[in-house]
Scaffold this active site. Structure first.
Site, PDB file in Angstrom:
ATOM      1  CG  ASP A 211      -0.813   7.676  -1.815  1.00 40.56           C
ATOM      2  OD1 ASP A 211      -1.037   6.950  -0.819  1.00 40.56           O
ATOM      3  OD2 ASP A 211      -0.191   7.276  -2.819  1.00 40.56           O
ATOM      4  CD  GLU A 294       0.391  -4.794   0.857  1.00 41.56           C
ATOM      5  OE1 GLU A 294       1.298  -5.608   0.518  1.00 41.56           O
ATOM      6  OE2 GLU A 294       0.207  -3.704   0.290  1.00 41.56           O
TER       7      GLU A 294
HETATM    8  C1  UGA Z   1       1.597   0.551  -2.551  1.00 42.50           C
HETATM    9  C2  UGA Z   1       0.750   0.127  -1.347  1.00 42.50           C
HETATM   10  O1  UGA Z   1      -0.464   0.862  -1.330  1.00 42.50           O
HETATM   11  C3  UGA Z   1       1.550   0.443  -0.089  1.00 42.50           C
HETATM   12  O2  UGA Z   1       0.764   0.150   1.010  1.00 42.50           O
HETATM   13  C4  UGA Z   1       2.818  -0.344  -0.118  1.00 42.50           C
HETATM   14  O3  UGA Z   1       3.587  -0.036   1.024  1.00 42.50           O
HETATM   15  C5  UGA Z   1       3.616   0.041  -1.348  1.00 42.50           C
HETATM   16  O4  UGA Z   1       2.801  -0.144  -2.531  1.00 42.50           O
HETATM   17  C6  UGA Z   1       4.832  -0.847  -1.481  1.00 42.50           C
HETATM   18  O5  UGA Z   1       4.641  -2.054  -1.688  1.00 42.50           O
HETATM   19  O6  UGA Z   1       5.963  -0.339  -1.378  1.00 42.50           O
HETATM   20  P1  UGA Z   1       2.171   2.932  -3.470  1.00 42.50           P
HETATM   21  O7  UGA Z   1       0.993   3.786  -3.742  1.00 42.50           O
HETATM   22  O8  UGA Z   1       2.783   2.238  -4.610  1.00 42.50           O
HETATM   23  O9  UGA Z   1       1.773   1.912  -2.356  1.00 42.50           O
HETATM   24  O10 UGA Z   1       3.315   3.683  -2.648  1.00 42.50           O
HETATM   25  P2  UGA Z   1       3.335   5.094  -1.980  1.00 42.50           P
HETATM   26  O11 UGA Z   1       1.990   5.667  -1.873  1.00 42.50           O
HETATM   27  O12 UGA Z   1       4.412   5.876  -2.617  1.00 42.50           O
HETATM   28  O13 UGA Z   1       3.854   4.745  -0.504  1.00 42.50           O
HETATM   29  C7  UGA Z   1       3.035   4.053   0.449  1.00 42.50           C
HETATM   30  C8  UGA Z   1       3.004   4.837   1.770  1.00 42.50           C
HETATM   31  O14 UGA Z   1       4.322   4.914   2.309  1.00 42.50           O
HETATM   32  C9  UGA Z   1       2.507   6.256   1.623  1.00 42.50           C
HETATM   33  O15 UGA Z   1       1.664   6.599   2.701  1.00 42.50           O
HETATM   34  C10 UGA Z   1       3.765   7.091   1.615  1.00 42.50           C
HETATM   35  O16 UGA Z   1       3.568   8.381   2.172  1.00 42.50           O
HETATM   36  C11 UGA Z   1       4.709   6.251   2.476  1.00 42.50           C
HETATM   37  N1  UGA Z   1       6.132   6.386   2.079  1.00 42.50           N
HETATM   38  C12 UGA Z   1       6.510   6.331   0.771  1.00 42.50           C
HETATM   39  C13 UGA Z   1       7.086   6.553   3.058  1.00 42.50           C
HETATM   40  O17 UGA Z   1       6.745   6.626   4.234  1.00 42.50           O
HETATM   41  N2  UGA Z   1       8.411   6.654   2.695  1.00 42.50           N
HETATM   42  C14 UGA Z   1       8.816   6.613   1.404  1.00 42.50           C
HETATM   43  O18 UGA Z   1      10.037   6.746   1.140  1.00 42.50           O
HETATM   44  C15 UGA Z   1       7.837   6.450   0.421  1.00 42.50           C
HETATM   45 MN    MN Z   2       0.141   5.238  -2.741  1.00 43.45          MN
END
Ligand code: UGA
Ligand code: MN
Length: 362
Positions: A211, A294
């Site tokens: 995203d 991270e």
């Molecule tokens: C932020 C950070 O940018 C992430 O790198 C970090 O993993 C996350 O916080 C965290 O600490 O959990 P954020 O934008 O809040 O990310 O989270 P998302 O964009 O919803 O998810 C991060 C990535 O994991 C995305 O590429 C999403 O597609 C993936 N994701 C999300 C999964 O693979 N499984 C899930 O259930 C949710």
């Molecule tokens: Mn994100």
């Protein structure tokens, strides 16, 4: 066929009575040929219609497009040619593929790991990321899906991009799925790390969430990472940015809205790692610890802050953005009525997210 050879015609001229009988045969055979051909045509037409209506096959519109064009052209699926030049141009474009991969011999490869999971925004997010990566040479795009089953729409889209892609599927362990604050993307990033360990020898590893927004200049700079490089990420916390603090070309600290005793308070999209450096550290891993993914990973690489390579002109440029997409609701199913059946809505309805468990076709 034999009846139409010159010798048969000659025979027919000399033996009139026989030729009349033969003529009768000829008409009979002709009628049969036409009847069989008609039956075949009707059968083919019915076959293609049934297929389109029940949608029982896994196929997207591009495959459907070529299938429909081969069988019975649908007016809606025809390109609207404006002039001769456009017609010539379109005839040379492969509509089944996007830009395709660019490969420059000798340029270090980038192994870009993108965690993703099924939701309404999944294909749109992957579309934006893919179109960015099409502008970057020597990319191996490792798309790692957190899902119980592979999404056909994702696999198909990856094939359509023409990029060098690797598709992995893995699930977040169920004990983490139950909690409210989940360690998102960890299981799938680890699967990506393991793939790189098994398949790559050199180049650079980067975690690109599906995203975010990426300026392609960051990829050209991170390609030359020796150990670990870092750079600013915009739209992170109320500070609006998460970045190393750089003085005289050295990382001397971190500017981030949530330091929380982290040694490396950076965003997942704010650093890249040399593959060789990673391979020399077989125990490096990403912890299932929300907020510390991270920091945990970079610590496990055993790097000192002083050895971090600041990119984006000493971290003066914001070339990565932590864009967050608005969550979309499930789509209302298309009503099957005389207005919609037999139209493009038959195909479009298969591309709409209807909630968990939806198997999208694109
Ligand atoms: C932020 C950070 O940018 C992430 O790198 C970090 O993993 C996350 O916080 C965290 O600490 O959990 P954020 O934008 O809040 O990310 O989270 P998302 O964009 O919803 O998810 C991060 C990535 O994991 C995305 O590429 C999403 O597609 C993936 N994701 C999300 C999964 O693979 N499984 C899930 O259930 C949710
Ligand atoms: Mn994100």
């Amino acid at each position: 066929m034999r009846l139409y050879t010159p010798s048969s015609s000659l025979q027919a001229n000399t033996q009139q009575s026989e030729s009349m009988v033969r003529g009768g045969n000829l008409r009979l055979v002709g009628t049969w040929v036409v009847a069989v051909a008609l039956l075949l045509l009707v059968g083919l037409a019915m076959r293609s219609t049934t297929r389109r209506e029940d949608g029982g096959e896994v196929r997207g519109p591009v495959r459907a497009l070529s299938a429909i064009n081969r069988q019975a052209p649908h007016p809606l699926r025809q390109p609207q040619h404006q002039n001769v030049l456009e017609t010539q141009y379109l005839n040379n474009v492969n509509v089944e593929r996007c830009g395709g991969r660019k490969w420059v011999e000798g340029l270090p490869p980038l192994y870009i790991v993108t965690p993703t999971y099924p939701r309404a925004e999944q294909v749109p997010e992957l579309t934006r990321t893919a179109q960015t990566l099409m502008n970057v040479p020597n990319v191996v795009w490792i798309v790692s899906e957190d899902s119980a089953i592979s999404s056909p729409s994702v696999v198909q889209y990856l094939n359509e991009t023409g990029l060098s892609t690797v598709y992995l599927r893995v699930q977040m362990p169920s004990k983490y799925k139950r909690v409210k604050n989940k360690p998102r993307g960890v299981a799938n990033r680890m699967a990506g790390i393991n793939w790189v360990r098994a398949n790559a020898k050199d180049g650079v590893l980067y975690f690109a969430d599906d995203d975010n927004t990426y300026d392609i200049r960051i990829f050209e700079q991170m390609r030359w990472t020796q150990r670990v490089s870092m750079f600013p990420v915009g739209l992170v916390t109320k500070l609006g940015v998460s970045t190393p603090i750089v003085k005289n070309g050295k990382v001397v600290g971190f500017y981030d809205g949530w330091i929380a005793k982290r040694k490396f308070p950076v965003d997942m999209a704010g650093f890249a790692v040399s593959v060789q450096f990673l391979l020399e550290r077989p125990l490096a891993f990403m912890p299932y610890r929300v907020g510390y993914e991270e920091d945990g990973f970079i610590n496990s690489l055993g790097i000192k802050a002083a050895d971090i390579e600041p990119l984006a002109f000493n971290c003066t440029k914001i070339w990565v953005w932590h864009t967050q997409t608005k969550k979309n609701e499930a789509a209302t199913p298309v009503n099957k009525t005389s207005v919609t059946i037999g139209t493009n809505l038959d195909i479009i309805s298969e591309q709409l997210w209807k909630g968990p468990g939806t198997k999208l076709k694109i």
